[in-house]
Write a protein that holds these residues in place. Structure first.
Motif, mmCIF file in Angstrom:
data_model
loop_
_atom_site.group_PDB
_atom_site.id
_atom_site.type_symbol
_atom_site.label_atom_id
_atom_site.label_comp_id
_atom_site.label_asym_id
_atom_site.label_seq_id
_atom_site.Cartn_x
_atom_site.Cartn_y
_atom_site.Cartn_z
ATOM 1 N N GLY A 7 0.822 -1.193 0.039
ATOM 2 C CA GLY A 7 0.154 -0.161 0.032
ATOM 3 C C GLY A 7 0.705 1.298 -0.077
ATOM 4 O O GLY A 7 2.053 1.165 0.390
ATOM 5 N N TRP A 8 0.145 2.407 -0.289
ATOM 6 C CA TRP A 8 0.799 3.598 -0.332
ATOM 7 C C TRP A 8 0.147 4.511 0.271
ATOM 8 O O TRP A 8 -1.461 4.458 0.398
ATOM 9 C CB TRP A 8 0.910 4.309 -1.841
ATOM 10 C CG TRP A 8 2.066 3.587 -2.434
ATOM 11 C CD1 TRP A 8 2.144 2.700 -3.525
ATOM 12 C CD2 TRP A 8 3.520 4.163 -2.428
ATOM 13 N NE1 TRP A 8 3.331 2.450 -4.032
ATOM 14 C CE2 TRP A 8 4.187 3.300 -3.612
ATOM 15 C CE3 TRP A 8 4.174 4.925 -1.825
ATOM 16 C CZ2 TRP A 8 5.531 3.548 -3.776
ATOM 17 C CZ3 TRP A 8 5.641 5.188 -1.887
ATOM 18 C CH2 TRP A 8 6.308 4.490 -2.949
ATOM 19 N N PHE A 9 0.433 5.270 1.326
ATOM 20 C CA PHE A 9 -0.213 5.951 2.496
ATOM 21 C C PHE A 9 0.520 7.332 2.226
ATOM 22 O O PHE A 9 1.757 7.607 1.502
ATOM 23 C CB PHE A 9 -0.264 5.535 3.749
ATOM 24 C CG PHE A 9 -1.011 4.178 4.157
ATOM 25 C CD1 PHE A 9 -0.605 3.075 3.551
ATOM 26 C CD2 PHE A 9 -2.142 4.355 4.512
ATOM 27 C CE1 PHE A 9 -1.291 1.991 3.699
ATOM 28 C CE2 PHE A 9 -2.919 3.321 4.754
ATOM 29 C CZ PHE A 9 -2.336 1.934 4.450
ATOM 30 N N ARG A 10 -0.306 8.368 2.774
ATOM 31 C CA ARG A 10 0.374 9.739 2.731
ATOM 32 C C ARG A 10 0.057 10.578 4.123
ATOM 33 O O ARG A 10 -1.055 10.196 4.561
ATOM 34 C CB ARG A 10 0.166 10.540 1.542
ATOM 35 C CG ARG A 10 -1.295 10.927 1.347
ATOM 36 C CD ARG A 10 -1.577 11.471 -0.040
ATOM 37 N NE ARG A 10 -2.816 11.905 0.070
ATOM 38 C CZ ARG A 10 -3.350 12.473 -1.279
ATOM 39 N NH1 ARG A 10 -2.620 12.555 -2.104
ATOM 40 N NH2 ARG A 10 -4.703 12.851 -1.605
ATOM 41 N N GLN A 11 0.929 11.533 4.523
ATOM 42 C CA GLN A 11 0.489 12.353 5.811
ATOM 43 C C GLN A 11 1.042 13.548 5.242
ATOM 44 O O GLN A 11 2.226 13.997 5.113
ATOM 45 C CB GLN A 11 1.179 11.721 6.856
ATOM 46 C CG GLN A 11 0.600 12.644 8.032
ATOM 47 C CD GLN A 11 1.179 11.915 9.506
ATOM 48 O OE1 GLN A 11 2.198 10.924 9.535
ATOM 49 N NE2 GLN A 11 0.368 12.127 10.561
ATOM 50 N N ALA A 12 0.056 14.808 5.368
ATOM 51 C CA ALA A 12 0.365 16.163 5.132
ATOM 52 C C ALA A 12 0.551 16.783 6.427
ATOM 53 O O ALA A 12 0.123 16.140 7.417
ATOM 54 C CB ALA A 12 -0.717 16.581 4.280
ATOM 55 N N ARG B 192 -2.612 10.400 8.932
ATOM 56 C CA ARG B 192 -2.033 9.637 7.718
ATOM 57 C C ARG B 192 -3.255 8.859 7.073
ATOM 58 O O ARG B 192 -4.146 8.513 7.544
ATOM 59 C CB ARG B 192 -1.187 8.442 8.218
ATOM 60 C CG ARG B 192 -0.541 7.662 7.217
ATOM 61 C CD ARG B 192 0.508 6.618 7.441
ATOM 62 N NE ARG B 192 -0.094 5.751 8.822
ATOM 63 C CZ ARG B 192 0.531 4.985 9.619
ATOM 64 N NH1 ARG B 192 1.716 5.076 9.390
ATOM 65 N NH2 ARG B 192 0.064 4.212 10.667
ATOM 66 N N GLU B 193 -3.316 9.042 5.705
ATOM 67 C CA GLU B 193 -4.477 8.519 4.891
ATOM 68 C C GLU B 193 -3.954 7.337 3.869
ATOM 69 O O GLU B 193 -2.727 7.765 3.411
ATOM 70 C CB GLU B 193 -5.280 9.590 4.113
ATOM 71 C CG GLU B 193 -4.421 10.220 3.261
ATOM 72 C CD GLU B 193 -5.289 11.284 2.571
ATOM 73 O OE1 GLU B 193 -6.488 11.402 2.705
ATOM 74 O OE2 GLU B 193 -4.814 12.208 1.784
ATOM 75 N N VAL C 14 4.168 13.539 2.959
ATOM 76 C CA VAL C 14 5.164 12.399 3.033
ATOM 77 C C VAL C 14 4.304 11.189 2.393
ATOM 78 O O VAL C 14 3.384 10.877 2.991
ATOM 79 C CB VAL C 14 5.770 12.368 4.186
ATOM 80 C CG1 VAL C 14 6.648 11.262 4.182
ATOM 81 C CG2 VAL C 14 6.618 13.663 4.484
ATOM 82 N N TYR C 15 5.004 10.409 1.566
ATOM 83 C CA TYR C 15 4.526 9.404 1.076
ATOM 84 C C TYR C 15 5.138 8.097 1.558
ATOM 85 O O TYR C 15 6.338 7.999 1.311
ATOM 86 C CB TYR C 15 4.155 9.230 -0.473
ATOM 87 C CG TYR C 15 3.308 10.028 -1.194
ATOM 88 C CD1 TYR C 15 3.574 11.481 -1.052
ATOM 89 C CD2 TYR C 15 2.333 9.586 -1.737
ATOM 90 C CE1 TYR C 15 2.357 12.225 -1.536
ATOM 91 C CE2 TYR C 15 1.111 10.433 -2.231
ATOM 92 C CZ TYR C 15 0.986 11.714 -2.169
ATOM 93 O OH TYR C 15 0.257 12.768 -2.571
ATOM 94 N N TYR C 16 4.125 7.021 2.162
ATOM 95 C CA TYR C 16 5.004 6.082 2.588
ATOM 96 C C TYR C 16 4.665 4.736 1.970
ATOM 97 O O TYR C 16 3.312 4.482 1.635
ATOM 98 C CB TYR C 16 4.157 5.793 4.300
ATOM 99 C CG TYR C 16 4.747 6.951 5.047
ATOM 100 C CD1 TYR C 16 4.090 8.190 5.305
ATOM 101 C CD2 TYR C 16 6.047 7.001 5.926
ATOM 102 C CE1 TYR C 16 4.460 9.100 6.032
ATOM 103 C CE2 TYR C 16 6.560 8.059 6.543
ATOM 104 C CZ TYR C 16 5.590 9.116 6.730
ATOM 105 O OH TYR C 16 6.142 9.999 7.332
ATOM 106 N N CYS C 17 5.358 3.813 2.014
ATOM 107 C CA CYS C 17 4.939 2.449 1.316
ATOM 108 C C CYS C 17 4.861 1.394 2.758
ATOM 109 O O CYS C 17 5.336 1.662 3.633
ATOM 110 C CB CYS C 17 6.309 2.048 0.430
ATOM 111 S SG CYS C 17 6.070 0.180 -0.008
ATOM 112 N N ALA C 18 3.883 0.303 2.419
ATOM 113 C CA ALA C 18 3.566 -0.176 3.208
ATOM 114 C C ALA C 18 3.667 -1.817 3.023
ATOM 115 O O ALA C 18 3.006 -1.966 1.809
ATOM 116 C CB ALA C 18 2.401 -0.091 4.369
ATOM 117 N N ALA C 19 3.756 -2.942 3.693
ATOM 118 C CA ALA C 19 3.485 -4.200 3.380
ATOM 119 C C ALA C 19 2.767 -5.021 4.198
ATOM 120 O O ALA C 19 2.952 -4.832 5.457
ATOM 121 C CB ALA C 19 5.010 -4.845 3.066
ATOM 122 N N GLY C 20 1.807 -5.674 3.894
ATOM 123 C CA GLY C 20 1.057 -6.463 4.777
ATOM 124 C C GLY C 20 0.740 -7.917 4.244
ATOM 125 O O GLY C 20 0.620 -8.298 3.124
#
Length: 124
Positions: free
Chosen positions: A35-40, A45-46, A93-99
């Motif tokens: 997934g890609w998430f972001r937080q302004a 974070r969304e 800021v864009y974050y990558c995540a793995a589940g």
């Protein structure tokens, strides 16, 4: 353990494009959802987009539908986020995540591993 490293962020004018990459190391994530998430600044974070383990199912938040595309590399250990028609409100800021669950879910609590993030700034 899985380490995730994002790249591709930067400064772009409104209407421009960026392609974010997230490379996994340590162990394979070929069976993981990504997934890609972001937080302004000042915001929670969304989720932006998510993709299931096989790359056959995706999820997009409404604000990016038709503009962003999430995809996986052939070896399934890399995930990309192609961002077109960028808007100033995409700045974050864009974050990558793995589940490990494998499904394309928008829920951050279902992801096990997170990257350090990459800054995306869209100027008006």
């Amino acid at each position: 353990q899985v380490q995730l490293a994002e790249s591709g962020g930067g400064l772009v004018q409104a209407g421009g494009s960026l392609r974010l990459s997230c490379a996994a190391s340590g162990r394979t994530v070929r069976n993981y959802a990504m997934g890609w998430f972001r937080q302004a600044p000042g915001k929670e974070r969304e989720v932006v987009a998510a993709i299931n383990w096989s790359g056959t199912n995706t999820y997009y938040t409404d604000s990016v539908k038709g503009r962003f595309t999430i995809s996986r590399g052939n070896a399934k250990n890399t995930v990309y986020l192609q961002m077109n028609s960028l808007k100033p409100e995409d700045t974050a800021v864009y974050y990558c995540a793995a589940g490990a669950f494998g499904r394309a879910t928008p829920n951050s609590y279902e992801y096990d591993y997170w990257g350090q993030g990459t800054q995306v700034t869209v100027s008006s």
